[in-house]
Structure formats: structure tokens, C-alpha cells
Design a protein around this motif. Structure first.
Motif, PDB file in Angstrom:
ATOM      1  N   PHE A  85       0.853  -1.183   0.000  1.00 62.04           N
ATOM      2  CA  PHE A  85       0.000   0.000   0.000  1.00 62.04           C
ATOM      3  C   PHE A  85       0.890   1.233   0.000  1.00 62.04           C
ATOM      4  CE2 PHE A  85      -2.198  -3.379   2.390  1.00 62.04           C
ATOM      5  CZ  PHE A  85      -3.284  -3.575   1.552  1.00 62.04           C
ATOM      6  N   VAL A  86       0.708   2.103  -0.985  1.00 66.12           N
ATOM      7  CA  VAL A  86       1.575   3.263  -1.143  1.00 66.12           C
ATOM      8  C   VAL A  86       1.084   4.398  -0.247  1.00 66.12           C
ATOM      9  CG1 VAL A  86       2.485   4.957  -2.759  1.00 66.12           C
ATOM     10  CG2 VAL A  86       2.160   2.575  -3.486  1.00 66.12           C
ATOM     11  N   LEU A  87       1.918   4.780   0.697  1.00 70.01           N
ATOM     12  CA  LEU A  87       1.579   5.824   1.665  1.00 70.01           C
ATOM     13  C   LEU A  87       2.487   7.035   1.496  1.00 70.01           C
ATOM     14  CD1 LEU A  87       0.972   3.386   4.617  1.00 70.01           C
ATOM     15  CD2 LEU A  87      -0.727   5.009   3.769  1.00 70.01           C
ATOM     16  N   GLN A 124      -7.674   4.359   4.769  1.00 69.20           N
ATOM     17  CA  GLN A 124      -8.026   3.431   3.695  1.00 69.20           C
ATOM     18  C   GLN A 124      -7.322   2.094   3.880  1.00 69.20           C
ATOM     19  OE1 GLN A 124      -7.091   6.371   0.421  1.00 69.20           O
ATOM     20  NE2 GLN A 124      -8.719   5.240  -0.616  1.00 69.20           N
ATOM     21  N   VAL A 125      -6.030   2.155   4.213  1.00 67.25           N
ATOM     22  CA  VAL A 125      -5.271   0.923   4.437  1.00 67.25           C
ATOM     23  C   VAL A 125      -5.888   0.119   5.570  1.00 67.25           C
ATOM     24  CG1 VAL A 125      -3.059  -0.043   5.139  1.00 67.25           C
ATOM     25  CG2 VAL A 125      -3.129   1.862   3.522  1.00 67.25           C
ATOM     26  N   LEU A 162      -7.098  -3.789   5.086  1.00 64.48           N
ATOM     27  CA  LEU A 162      -6.476  -4.903   5.811  1.00 64.48           C
ATOM     28  C   LEU A 162      -7.482  -5.976   6.192  1.00 64.48           C
ATOM     29  CD1 LEU A 162      -3.896  -3.109   8.137  1.00 64.48           C
ATOM     30  CD2 LEU A 162      -3.462  -4.426   6.056  1.00 64.48           C
ATOM     31  N   ALA A 163      -8.767  -5.652   6.168  1.00 63.92           N
ATOM     32  CA  ALA A 163      -9.794  -6.651   6.480  1.00 63.92           C
ATOM     33  C   ALA A 163      -9.756  -7.816   5.494  1.00 63.92           C
ATOM     34  CB  ALA A 163     -11.180  -6.004   6.462  1.00 63.92           C
ATOM     35  N   ARG A 189       1.999   2.748  11.637  1.00 61.94           N
ATOM     36  CA  ARG A 189       1.271   2.356  12.856  1.00 61.94           C
ATOM     37  C   ARG A 189      -0.187   2.786  12.771  1.00 61.94           C
ATOM     38  NH1 ARG A 189       5.411   4.610  15.782  1.00 61.94           N
ATOM     39  NH2 ARG A 189       7.001   3.146  16.464  1.00 61.94           N
ATOM     40  N   ALA A 190      -0.420   4.014  12.301  1.00 57.84           N
ATOM     41  CA  ALA A 190      -1.788   4.528  12.189  1.00 57.84           C
ATOM     42  C   ALA A 190      -2.614   3.682  11.229  1.00 57.84           C
ATOM     43  CB  ALA A 190      -1.759   5.978  11.716  1.00 57.84           C
ATOM     44  N   ALA A 191      -1.946   3.089  10.240  1.00 59.39           N
ATOM     45  CA  ALA A 191      -2.645   2.250   9.270  1.00 59.39           C
ATOM     46  C   ALA A 191      -2.827   0.817   9.767  1.00 59.39           C
ATOM     47  CB  ALA A 191      -1.875   2.242   7.958  1.00 59.39           C
TER      48      ALA A 191
END
Length: 199
Positions: free
Chosen positions: A27-29, A40-41, A45-46, A71-73
């Protein structure tokens, strides 16, 4: 063959990569047409089972900032592009994260040394360009022997098997090579890529 599909941004593309047998999803952050937000990430992740590594991708951000965003993601893996040091690898591990350290094929020899990262990624001279390069030039890089490293840059369903064999790669990474348009994944190409890579 370890396969990472990067630049995913929708539940459908994540599920397709996972169902096809990808070992990691990216996932590009960072600033990119493929960028997603930490929130969104967290939702995407679900659709990622524990057996699949979920990787947050960063370019040139300070390591501390990348760690905070990851971490937030809700991520446990980060992929860092840019000018890094062995101390940065230690910082990532001290934060309890795992690291994919990205370098280009044109990097200086010491960049290929084992700095303790979990996985090394070797990209084209211009990362994200989608251009092919001399993959076979990696086969004689002694620092890569018995290492976990990913070949990237210019790969697609048609060339991934031959490129990985020529380079002697442990795994492969793809993003633009499985897109219908910039930033939009072609689900058929995602499946074809994973199948071709894994043989």
C-alpha cells in the motif's frame, strides 16, 4: 517464488492478489498516483489474512514519520525507498516493525550489503517507471547470495518468470505491470502475474 503485488487501493484488488496466492501486498503511503491514506489501508487490511504480509510503502519520508503513518494504518511491515543507513534499519526494528529496504540496480555496491532488513528490494534505475532493465546483471552480485531479495521494475505477466530466473531472484514485486491504467489494477493481470511467477 515469493510474490508481492504493490500499489493496491481497492478491496477487489486486494482480494484478487490474495486469492491468486500473493505472499505480500503493498500500500503506497507516499506521494503517488497509487497513494492511499492510513484510514483506507486500515479498511483494506480486512481482506488480508495473517499469512500475507501487508506492507506500507514510503519514499524519502523521515523514518520516524513513516513508522508513525504505518502504525496509524495498522501495518507491521514498511518498505523504505531513499537514502537510508544501517541505523535506520535498527530504528525500524526497535519500533517493532519489519523492513523491506529498497535500492536501485544502479546503487553503490555497499547498498547491496546485508543491513539486517528482512527483505531487500532491487528496482530499476528509475523506480516506478515501469521500464525493463538488465535483470541478469544481478545474478553475479555476491552480496545477494542466500538472501531474501525481490526483483522489481518493468515486470509483467509475460516476462516475470524469465526475468526472475535470469536474476536468480528469491522473489518479485509488481505494480505498474498489472495495471489497466496508472493507479488502477487489472485484476486479470494480477492473477496472471502471480501464476506466472509461481509457475
Amino acid at each position: 517464488m515469493f510474490v508481492k503485488v504493490c500499489g493496491l487501493s481497492t478491496p477487489e484488488s486486494v482480494r484478487e492478489a490474495v486469492d491468486a496466492g500473493a505472499d505480500a501486498v503493498g500500500f503506497v503511503l507516499t506521494a503517488s498516483p497509487r497513494a492511499v491514506s492510513p484510514s483506507q489501508v486500515a479498511r483494506l487490511l480486512a481482506d488480508v489474512p495473517e499469512r500475507v504480509a501487508a506492507v506500507g510503502v514510503f519514499r524519502h519520508e523521515p523514518v520516524a514519520d513513516a513508522l508513525a503513518i504505518a502504525r496509524a494504518a495498522g501495518l507491521e511491515w514498511i518498505q523504505l525507498h531513499g537514502d537510508l543507513t544501517p541505523e535506520d534499519v535498527t530504528t525500524v526494528h526497535d519500533a517493532g516493525m519489519k523492513l523491506v529496504r529498497a535500492v536501485t540496480m544502479a546503487a553503490t555496491a555497499d547498498a547491496f550489503d546485508d543491513w539486517g532488513e528482512e527483505i531487500l528490494l532491487i528496482d530499476a534505475a528509475v523506480p516506478g517507471s515501469g521500464e525493463t532493465w538488465d535483470y541478469a546483471s544481478m545474478v553475479d552480485v555476491t552480496e545477494l547470495q542466500d538472501r531474501k531479495w525481490l526483483l522489481a521494475g518493468g515486470l509483467n505477466p509475460e516476462n516475470v518468470a524469465s526475468a526472475a530466473a535470469a536474476a536468480g531472484a528469491w522473489g518479485v514485486d509488481v505494480s505498474s505491470g498489472v495495471e489497466a491504467s496508472r493507479g488502477v489494477k487489472d485484476l486479470n493481470k494480477v492473477r496472471a502475474f502471480v501464476k506466472a511467477a509461481k509457475g
